[in-house]
Design an enzyme around this catalytic site. Structure first.
Site, PDB file in Angstrom:
ATOM      1  N   ILE A   1       0.743  -1.167   0.017  1.00 50.75           N
ATOM      2  CA  ILE A   1      -0.039   0.088   0.045  1.00 50.75           C
ATOM      3  C   ILE A   1       0.706   1.344   0.009  1.00 50.75           C
ATOM      4  CG2 ILE A   1      -1.996  -1.087   0.811  1.00 50.75           C
ATOM      5  CD1 ILE A   1      -1.279   0.330   3.718  1.00 50.75           C
TER       6      ILE A   1
ATOM      7  N   HIS B   1      10.386 -10.849   3.905  1.00 50.70           N
ATOM      8  CA  HIS B   1       9.732 -10.569   2.548  1.00 50.70           C
ATOM      9  C   HIS B   1      10.628  -9.985   1.598  1.00 50.70           C
ATOM     10  CE1 HIS B   1       9.428  -7.085   5.028  1.00 50.70           C
ATOM     11  NE2 HIS B   1       9.100  -6.366   4.197  1.00 50.70           N
TER      12      HIS B   1
ATOM     13  N   HIS C   1      10.840  -7.360  -1.599  1.00 47.08           N
ATOM     14  CA  HIS C   1      10.103  -6.267  -2.524  1.00 47.08           C
ATOM     15  C   HIS C   1      10.530  -6.444  -3.869  1.00 47.08           C
ATOM     16  CE1 HIS C   1       9.217  -3.652   1.010  1.00 47.08           C
ATOM     17  NE2 HIS C   1      10.331  -4.126   1.530  1.00 47.08           N
TER      18      HIS C   1
ATOM     19  N   GLU D   1      10.215  -3.288   8.159  1.00 45.87           N
ATOM     20  CA  GLU D   1       9.334  -2.706   8.254  1.00 45.87           C
ATOM     21  C   GLU D   1       8.185  -3.621   9.226  1.00 45.87           C
ATOM     22  OE1 GLU D   1      10.098  -3.630   5.247  1.00 45.87           O
ATOM     23  OE2 GLU D   1      11.233  -2.089   4.326  1.00 45.87           O
ATOM     24  N   VAL D   2       8.448  -4.940   8.798  1.00 49.22           N
ATOM     25  CA  VAL D   2       7.391  -5.865   9.368  1.00 49.22           C
ATOM     26  C   VAL D   2       8.372  -7.200   9.958  1.00 49.22           C
ATOM     27  CG1 VAL D   2       5.541  -7.537   9.062  1.00 49.22           C
ATOM     28  CG2 VAL D   2       5.508  -5.114   8.003  1.00 49.22           C
TER      29      VAL D   2
END
Length: 131
Positions: free
Chosen positions: A30, A93, A95, A88-89
Site C-alpha cells: 500500500i 519478505h 520487495h 518494516e514488518v
C-alpha cells in the site's frame, strides 16, 4: 501474535494478492516505490530471510522471479528491482518492483497515498500477466 502479512495472506485483512500457494504469497504494497510494487512473503512467520530454510528461500526467490518478469512486461520497465530490507514488518519478505532508475530504490520515496482504484488497476494487470 500473527504479523500483518499473515493476516493479509489469511484473508483477515484486505490485500491485493497476486500469488498464493502452499508456501508463498505475494501482494501489492500500500506504499509502493513504483507502480506494481509487490511483496513476496513466505507463509511461515520467520522474521529474517537468513533464517529461511534453503528450500523455502528458493521458493520465495522463484516466485519473486516470476512476479518480476510479469511486472517488467506489464509496466514496460527496463529493470525490475529486488530488495530484502526486513525492517518494516517482522516477517521475511522480498520487495519486487518495476524500476527505471536507481533513485526508485529509495524507500523514503515510497508513496503511501496511492488510491485504491489505482492499486486495483495494477492488481488486475498483474493478475492478467500471470494468468
Amino acid at each position: 501474535m500473527p504479523t500483518i502479512f499473515s493476516k493479509i495472506i489469511n484473508g483477515e485483512l484486505p490485500g491485493r494478492i497476486v500469488w498464493s500457494d502452499d508456501q508463498v504469497a505475494a501482494f501489492l504494497t500500500i506504499a509502493p516505490l513504483t507502480s506494481g510494487h509487490t511483496l513476496v512473503v513466505p507463509r511461515a512467520e520467520i522474521d529474517e530471510w537468513t533464517d529461511l530454510e534453503p528450500e523455502l528461500l528458493t521458493r520465495v526467490m522463484t516466485v519473486s522471479h516470476t512476479i518480476g518478469a510479469a511486472l517488467k512486461r506489464v509496466f514496460d520497465a527496463p529493470r525490475v528491482g529486488l530488495v530484502v530490507a526486513g525492517f518494516e514488518v517482522p516477517h521475511a519478505h522480498v520487495h519486487v518492483f518495476p524500476a527505471w532508475e536507481m533513485a526508485e530504490f529509495d524507500f523514503t520515496r515510497a508513496n503511501p497515498n496511492v488510491s485504491g482504484d489505482e492499486l486495483d488497476a495494477h492488481h488486475k494487470r498483474i493478475l492478467d500477466a500471470l494468468g
